[in-house]
Scaffold this motif. Sequence first.
Motif, PDB file in Angstrom:
ATOM      1  N   LYS A  13      -8.822  -1.511   0.998  1.00 55.60           N
ATOM      2  CA  LYS A  13      -7.873  -0.695   0.233  1.00 55.60           C
ATOM      3  C   LYS A  13      -6.752  -1.596  -0.269  1.00 55.60           C
ATOM      4  CE  LYS A  13      -8.871   3.396   2.909  1.00 55.60           C
ATOM      5  NZ  LYS A  13      -8.409   4.262   3.990  1.00 55.60           N
ATOM      6  N   ALA A  14      -5.948  -1.078  -1.164  1.00 52.57           N
ATOM      7  CA  ALA A  14      -4.860  -1.844  -1.769  1.00 52.57           C
ATOM      8  C   ALA A  14      -3.572  -1.760  -0.952  1.00 52.57           C
ATOM      9  CB  ALA A  14      -4.611  -1.353  -3.198  1.00 52.57           C
ATOM     10  N   THR A  15      -3.703  -1.859   0.365  1.00 52.68           N
ATOM     11  CA  THR A  15      -2.516  -1.914   1.218  1.00 52.68           C
ATOM     12  C   THR A  15      -2.309  -3.361   1.652  1.00 52.68           C
ATOM     13  OG1 THR A  15      -3.737  -1.525   3.271  1.00 52.68           O
ATOM     14  CG2 THR A  15      -2.932   0.430   2.089  1.00 52.68           C
ATOM     15  N   GLU A  16      -1.066  -3.715   1.865  1.00 47.75           N
ATOM     16  CA  GLU A  16      -0.745  -5.107   2.197  1.00 47.75           C
ATOM     17  C   GLU A  16      -1.484  -5.576   3.447  1.00 47.75           C
ATOM     18  OE1 GLU A  16       3.198  -7.798   3.061  1.00 47.75           O
ATOM     19  OE2 GLU A  16       3.323  -6.146   1.613  1.00 47.75           O
ATOM     20  N   GLU A  17      -1.476  -4.760   4.507  1.00 53.26           N
ATOM     21  CA  GLU A  17      -2.108  -5.154   5.773  1.00 53.26           C
ATOM     22  C   GLU A  17      -3.606  -5.383   5.595  1.00 53.26           C
ATOM     23  OE1 GLU A  17      -3.325  -2.985   9.891  1.00 53.26           O
ATOM     24  OE2 GLU A  17      -1.260  -2.659   9.226  1.00 53.26           O
ATOM     25  N   GLU A  18      -4.287  -4.443   4.949  1.00 53.50           N
ATOM     26  CA  GLU A  18      -5.736  -4.590   4.764  1.00 53.50           C
ATOM     27  C   GLU A  18      -6.065  -5.757   3.846  1.00 53.50           C
ATOM     28  OE1 GLU A  18      -8.654  -1.658   4.193  1.00 53.50           O
ATOM     29  OE2 GLU A  18      -7.638  -0.203   5.477  1.00 53.50           O
ATOM     30  N   LEU A  19      -5.314  -5.897   2.766  1.00 57.12           N
ATOM     31  CA  LEU A  19      -5.583  -7.003   1.846  1.00 57.12           C
ATOM     32  C   LEU A  19      -5.417  -8.348   2.546  1.00 57.12           C
ATOM     33  CD1 LEU A  19      -3.972  -5.667  -1.432  1.00 57.12           C
ATOM     34  CD2 LEU A  19      -6.381  -6.272  -1.101  1.00 57.12           C
ATOM     35  N   GLU A  20      -4.403  -8.490   3.359  1.00 52.74           N
ATOM     36  CA  GLU A  20      -4.195  -9.767   4.059  1.00 52.74           C
ATOM     37  C   GLU A  20      -5.379 -10.086   4.971  1.00 52.74           C
ATOM     38  OE1 GLU A  20      -0.362  -9.761   5.990  1.00 52.74           O
ATOM     39  OE2 GLU A  20       0.692  -9.740   4.061  1.00 52.74           O
ATOM     40  N   ARG A  21      -5.859  -9.098   5.736  1.00 48.37           N
ATOM     41  CA  ARG A  21      -6.991  -9.332   6.647  1.00 48.37           C
ATOM     42  C   ARG A  21      -8.274  -9.644   5.880  1.00 48.37           C
ATOM     43  NH1 ARG A  21      -7.949  -4.730  10.896  1.00 48.37           N
ATOM     44  NH2 ARG A  21      -8.237  -3.583   8.992  1.00 48.37           N
ATOM     45  N   TYR A  22      -8.557  -8.835   4.873  1.00 48.82           N
ATOM     46  CA  TYR A  22      -9.813  -8.996   4.138  1.00 48.82           C
ATOM     47  C   TYR A  22      -9.818 -10.253   3.274  1.00 48.82           C
ATOM     48  CZ  TYR A  22     -11.867  -4.612   5.641  1.00 48.82           C
ATOM     49  OH  TYR A  22     -12.432  -3.615   6.399  1.00 48.82           O
ATOM     50  N   VAL A  23      -8.698 -10.564   2.646  1.00 45.32           N
ATOM     51  CA  VAL A  23      -8.624 -11.789   1.841  1.00 45.32           C
ATOM     52  C   VAL A  23      -8.803 -13.012   2.735  1.00 45.32           C
ATOM     53  CG1 VAL A  23      -7.079 -13.244   0.456  1.00 45.32           C
ATOM     54  CG2 VAL A  23      -7.331 -10.806  -0.088  1.00 45.32           C
ATOM     55  N   ALA A  24      -8.153 -13.017   3.879  1.00 45.86           N
ATOM     56  CA  ALA A  24      -8.300 -14.152   4.799  1.00 45.86           C
ATOM     57  C   ALA A  24      -9.760 -14.305   5.232  1.00 45.86           C
ATOM     58  CB  ALA A  24      -7.396 -13.969   6.015  1.00 45.86           C
ATOM     59  N   LEU A  25     -10.424 -13.206   5.535  1.00 45.63           N
ATOM     60  CA  LEU A  25     -11.828 -13.267   5.933  1.00 45.63           C
ATOM     61  C   LEU A  25     -12.707 -13.721   4.764  1.00 45.63           C
ATOM     62  CD1 LEU A  25     -13.969 -12.837   8.124  1.00 45.63           C
ATOM     63  CD2 LEU A  25     -14.076 -10.410   7.405  1.00 45.63           C
ATOM     64  N   ALA A  26     -12.402 -13.255   3.570  1.00 47.50           N
ATOM     65  CA  ALA A  26     -13.171 -13.668   2.391  1.00 47.50           C
ATOM     66  C   ALA A  26     -13.043 -15.166   2.165  1.00 47.50           C
ATOM     67  CB  ALA A  26     -12.699 -12.900   1.157  1.00 47.50           C
ATOM     68  N   VAL A  27     -11.842 -15.694   2.304  1.00 44.68           N
ATOM     69  CA  VAL A  27     -11.627 -17.129   2.126  1.00 44.68           C
ATOM     70  C   VAL A  27     -12.357 -17.903   3.228  1.00 44.68           C
ATOM     71  CG1 VAL A  27      -9.871 -18.962   2.191  1.00 44.68           C
ATOM     72  CG2 VAL A  27      -9.467 -16.889   0.846  1.00 44.68           C
ATOM     73  N   GLU A  28     -12.243 -17.448   4.473  1.00 43.61           N
ATOM     74  CA  GLU A  28     -12.889 -18.117   5.609  1.00 43.61           C
ATOM     75  C   GLU A  28     -14.409 -18.190   5.427  1.00 43.61           C
ATOM     76  OE1 GLU A  28     -14.348 -16.804   9.988  1.00 43.61           O
ATOM     77  OE2 GLU A  28     -12.326 -16.143   9.456  1.00 43.61           O
ATOM     78  N   THR A  29     -15.009 -17.119   4.915  1.00 44.81           N
ATOM     79  CA  THR A  29     -16.471 -17.024   4.837  1.00 44.81           C
ATOM     80  C   THR A  29     -17.012 -17.278   3.433  1.00 44.81           C
ATOM     81  OG1 THR A  29     -16.345 -14.624   4.494  1.00 44.81           O
ATOM     82  CG2 THR A  29     -16.580 -15.418   6.779  1.00 44.81           C
ATOM     83  N   ASN A  30     -16.128 -17.652   2.512  1.00 48.69           N
ATOM     84  CA  ASN A  30     -16.537 -17.888   1.116  1.00 48.69           C
ATOM     85  C   ASN A  30     -17.219 -16.657   0.524  1.00 48.69           C
ATOM     86  OD1 ASN A  30     -16.552 -19.503  -1.177  1.00 48.69           O
ATOM     87  ND2 ASN A  30     -18.638 -20.206  -0.773  1.00 48.69           N
ATOM     88  N   SER A  31     -16.656 -15.491   0.819  1.00 47.11           N
ATOM     89  CA  SER A  31     -17.190 -14.224   0.318  1.00 47.11           C
ATOM     90  C   SER A  31     -16.409 -13.765  -0.903  1.00 47.11           C
ATOM     91  CB  SER A  31     -17.072 -13.131   1.393  1.00 47.11           C
ATOM     92  OG  SER A  31     -17.843 -13.434   2.522  1.00 47.11           O
ATOM     93  N   ARG A  32     -17.053 -12.924  -1.680  1.00 47.38           N
ATOM     94  CA  ARG A  32     -16.361 -12.233  -2.758  1.00 47.38           C
ATOM     95  C   ARG A  32     -15.841 -10.921  -2.174  1.00 47.38           C
ATOM     96  NH1 ARG A  32     -20.670 -12.724  -7.524  1.00 47.38           N
ATOM     97  NH2 ARG A  32     -18.920 -12.706  -8.961  1.00 47.38           N
ATOM     98  N   LEU A  33     -14.928 -10.267  -2.875  1.00 41.04           N
ATOM     99  CA  LEU A  33     -14.270  -9.085  -2.322  1.00 41.04           C
ATOM    100  C   LEU A  33     -14.225  -7.949  -3.335  1.00 41.04           C
ATOM    101  CD1 LEU A  33     -12.550  -7.851   0.017  1.00 41.04           C
ATOM    102  CD2 LEU A  33     -10.544  -8.826  -1.125  1.00 41.04           C
ATOM    103  N   ILE A  34     -14.591  -6.766  -2.863  1.00 42.22           N
ATOM    104  CA  ILE A  34     -14.424  -5.545  -3.652  1.00 42.22           C
ATOM    105  C   ILE A  34     -13.233  -4.816  -3.044  1.00 42.22           C
ATOM    106  CG2 ILE A  34     -15.427  -3.332  -4.332  1.00 42.22           C
ATOM    107  CD1 ILE A  34     -18.209  -4.714  -4.010  1.00 42.22           C
ATOM    108  N   ALA A  35     -12.252  -4.484  -3.869  1.00 41.92           N
ATOM    109  CA  ALA A  35     -11.054  -3.790  -3.391  1.00 41.92           C
ATOM    110  C   ALA A  35     -10.896  -2.471  -4.130  1.00 41.92           C
ATOM    111  CB  ALA A  35      -9.824  -4.672  -3.591  1.00 41.92           C
ATOM    112  N   LEU A  36     -10.517  -1.449  -3.394  1.00 44.03           N
ATOM    113  CA  LEU A  36     -10.381  -0.100  -3.931  1.00 44.03           C
ATOM    114  C   LEU A  36      -8.956   0.185  -4.369  1.00 44.03           C
ATOM    115  CD1 LEU A  36     -12.198   1.708  -0.980  1.00 44.03           C
ATOM    116  CD2 LEU A  36     -13.236   0.912  -3.105  1.00 44.03           C
ATOM    117  N   THR A  37      -8.817   0.937  -5.442  1.00 45.86           N
ATOM    118  CA  THR A  37      -7.483   1.377  -5.851  1.00 45.86           C
ATOM    119  C   THR A  37      -7.133   2.632  -5.046  1.00 45.86           C
ATOM    120  OG1 THR A  37      -8.429   2.566  -7.738  1.00 45.86           O
ATOM    121  CG2 THR A  37      -7.524   0.374  -8.172  1.00 45.86           C
ATOM    122  N   ILE A  38      -6.950   2.400  -3.762  1.00 46.29           N
ATOM    123  CA  ILE A  38      -6.518   3.433  -2.816  1.00 46.29           C
ATOM    124  C   ILE A  38      -5.470   2.772  -1.929  1.00 46.29           C
ATOM    125  CG2 ILE A  38      -7.174   4.887  -0.861  1.00 46.29           C
ATOM    126  CD1 ILE A  38     -10.001   4.968  -1.929  1.00 46.29           C
TER     127      ILE A  38
END
Length: 181
Positions: free
Chosen positions: A99-124
């Motif tokens: 979701k587009a919350t600061e806490e979730e974005l920080e966790r998911y972005v960090a994991l995406a960078v760590e694992t070289n993943s792409r990310l789908i983010a919701l406008t929620i």
Amino acid sequence: MFIIGERINGMFRGVRKAVEAKDNGVIQDLAAKQIEGGADALDINVGPVKGKAIDNMLWLIEAVQEATSVPLCIDTPKFEVMQEAVRACKNPTLMNSTKATEEELERYVALAVETNSRLIALTIDASGVPSDTDSRVMMGATIITKAMEGGMNVPDVFIDPVILPVNVAPKQPVAVMEAIR
């Protein structure tokens, strides 16, 4: 256009039964059919399958990876399942979704960078699905900003505008199309 096949989902009775029975033939057949149909990636979602979500997700990933090397779109609302799943993938991965919350974005972005993943983010966000164009655009900007600050490349971030059904929110399609524009 990037097409994600979404048929490997425990919400479907046949998939749920295959996961519970650990019948990889059913899962691999679904993967092959979606790829033949033009899918560029395969969404992997355990859904409401009985058992441990992490174990079931890891089994699904293994079954699909035995049959194909196309990217896998790991679809789970549980961050701990996402962590284990993307770390177990040999195929390229997309994380679906945050979701587009600061806490979730920080966790998911960090994991995406760590694992070289792409990310789908919701406008929620914490308030839910926005009803107006400006809120959607602001959430999109937040998503991209946080992804860039976290070290992601913009082409590796997909924004899901989240369209509610027309019978529930008849003005949503117009707001979404305006936000995309």
